[in-house]
Design a protein around this motif. Structure first.
Motif, mmCIF file in Angstrom:
data_model
loop_
_atom_site.group_PDB
_atom_site.id
_atom_site.type_symbol
_atom_site.label_atom_id
_atom_site.label_comp_id
_atom_site.label_asym_id
_atom_site.label_seq_id
_atom_site.Cartn_x
_atom_site.Cartn_y
_atom_site.Cartn_z
ATOM 1 N N ALA A 78 0.766 -1.299 0.001
ATOM 2 C CA ALA A 78 -0.039 0.033 -0.136
ATOM 3 C C ALA A 78 0.914 1.122 0.206
ATOM 4 O O ALA A 78 0.485 2.284 -0.233
ATOM 5 N N GLU A 79 2.140 1.063 0.492
ATOM 6 C CA GLU A 79 2.932 2.141 0.518
ATOM 7 C C GLU A 79 3.816 2.335 -0.633
ATOM 8 O O GLU A 79 4.771 3.244 -0.833
ATOM 9 N N GLY A 80 3.508 1.265 -1.698
ATOM 10 C CA GLY A 80 4.583 1.637 -2.780
ATOM 11 C C GLY A 80 5.718 0.681 -2.940
ATOM 12 O O GLY A 80 6.660 0.383 -3.802
ATOM 13 N N VAL A 81 5.867 -0.270 -1.840
ATOM 14 C CA VAL A 81 6.867 -1.033 -1.715
ATOM 15 C C VAL A 81 6.542 -2.243 -2.608
ATOM 16 O O VAL A 81 5.748 -2.852 -2.672
ATOM 17 N N ILE A 82 7.683 -2.711 -3.411
ATOM 18 C CA ILE A 82 7.554 -3.802 -4.421
ATOM 19 C C ILE A 82 8.159 -5.051 -3.919
ATOM 20 O O ILE A 82 9.043 -5.272 -3.284
ATOM 21 N N PHE A 83 7.477 -6.219 -4.123
ATOM 22 C CA PHE A 83 7.831 -7.522 -3.856
ATOM 23 C C PHE A 83 7.905 -8.463 -5.259
ATOM 24 O O PHE A 83 6.961 -8.116 -5.962
ATOM 25 N N ASP A 84 9.327 -9.015 -5.215
ATOM 26 C CA ASP A 84 9.323 -9.727 -6.483
ATOM 27 C C ASP A 84 8.692 -10.987 -6.405
ATOM 28 O O ASP A 84 8.075 -11.348 -5.332
ATOM 29 N N ALA A 85 9.035 -11.708 -7.560
ATOM 30 C CA ALA A 85 8.247 -13.198 -7.441
ATOM 31 C C ALA A 85 8.656 -13.919 -6.296
ATOM 32 O O ALA A 85 7.856 -14.750 -5.865
ATOM 33 N N LEU A 86 9.815 -13.889 -5.629
ATOM 34 C CA LEU A 86 10.310 -14.694 -4.585
ATOM 35 C C LEU A 86 10.036 -14.076 -3.332
ATOM 36 O O LEU A 86 10.185 -14.591 -2.251
ATOM 37 N N GLY A 87 9.141 -12.784 -3.240
ATOM 38 C CA GLY A 87 8.721 -12.540 -1.925
ATOM 39 C C GLY A 87 9.749 -11.518 -1.437
ATOM 40 O O GLY A 87 9.747 -11.230 -0.030
ATOM 41 N N ARG A 88 10.553 -11.367 -2.246
ATOM 42 C CA ARG A 88 11.830 -10.387 -1.717
ATOM 43 C C ARG A 88 11.547 -8.949 -2.220
ATOM 44 O O ARG A 88 11.133 -8.603 -3.376
ATOM 45 N N VAL A 89 12.103 -7.937 -1.321
ATOM 46 C CA VAL A 89 12.020 -6.611 -1.346
ATOM 47 C C VAL A 89 13.264 -6.003 -2.215
ATOM 48 O O VAL A 89 14.304 -6.349 -1.979
ATOM 49 N N PRO A 90 13.436 -5.259 -3.466
ATOM 50 C CA PRO A 90 14.288 -4.913 -4.066
ATOM 51 C C PRO A 90 15.200 -3.994 -3.208
ATOM 52 O O PRO A 90 14.607 -3.439 -2.444
ATOM 53 N N ALA A 91 16.503 -3.999 -3.530
ATOM 54 C CA ALA A 91 17.449 -3.294 -2.681
ATOM 55 C C ALA A 91 17.182 -1.573 -2.979
ATOM 56 O O ALA A 91 17.441 -1.103 -1.728
ATOM 57 N N GLU A 92 16.431 -1.110 -3.751
ATOM 58 C CA GLU A 92 16.187 0.255 -3.805
ATOM 59 C C GLU A 92 15.258 0.572 -2.709
ATOM 60 O O GLU A 92 15.285 1.831 -2.500
ATOM 61 N N HIS A 93 14.702 -0.196 -2.164
ATOM 62 C CA HIS A 93 13.609 0.128 -1.216
ATOM 63 C C HIS A 93 14.343 0.398 0.325
ATOM 64 O O HIS A 93 13.883 1.012 1.264
ATOM 65 N N LEU A 94 15.755 -0.072 0.289
ATOM 66 C CA LEU A 94 16.343 -0.322 1.541
ATOM 67 C C LEU A 94 16.356 1.126 1.815
ATOM 68 O O LEU A 94 17.001 1.979 1.296
ATOM 69 N N TRP A 95 16.311 1.396 3.400
ATOM 70 C CA TRP A 95 16.653 2.598 3.986
ATOM 71 C C TRP A 95 18.069 2.277 4.560
ATOM 72 O O TRP A 95 18.382 1.709 5.441
#
Length: 97
Positions: free
Chosen positions: A79-96
DNA sequence: CATCTGACATAAT
DNA sequence: GATTATGCCAGAT
């Protein structure tokens, strides 16, 4: 759990911008004497209904930790715009940093 | 006091 | 990547 440590953890948590995520290890590294497990414990001990973005904390492998609220966590992040790939992982670009 | 457990991390396989 | 083994530390039993 030391009150000062929990306070640091919660403070850092509150600093995470919407649409970004960070890991237990990173939060632990930002605190004094913090370990990933202590961060996890601190979140677990949070009372329901608090206003902190607990759902922006993920594991070092950029996946959701295994707990009961994982589904809600995934929904909130999406809902905040964070993306999950097919493996259920969050792309590194979202890391703070 | 001894063990077990878990919103984890890291290294080795 | 996925699994396994270890280290870690506070609570619970």
């Amino acid at each position: 759990m030391k009150p000062a440590l929990r306070e640091q953890i919660l403070t850092i948590l509150a600093e995470i911008p919407a649409g970004r995520v960070t890991t237990y290890g990173r939060i632990a590294a930002m605190t004094e004497g913090g370990t990933p497990r202590l961060v996890a414990r601190a979140l677990r001990d949070l009372p329901a209904g608090h206003d902190l973005p607990w759902f922006r904390v993920i594991t070092a492998s950029r996946r959701l930790a295994d707990h009961g609220g994982a589904d809600e966590q995934r929904q909130r992040l999406v809902a905040e715009g964070v993306i999950f790939d097919a493996l259920g992982r969050v792309p590194a670009e979202h890391l703070w940093p």
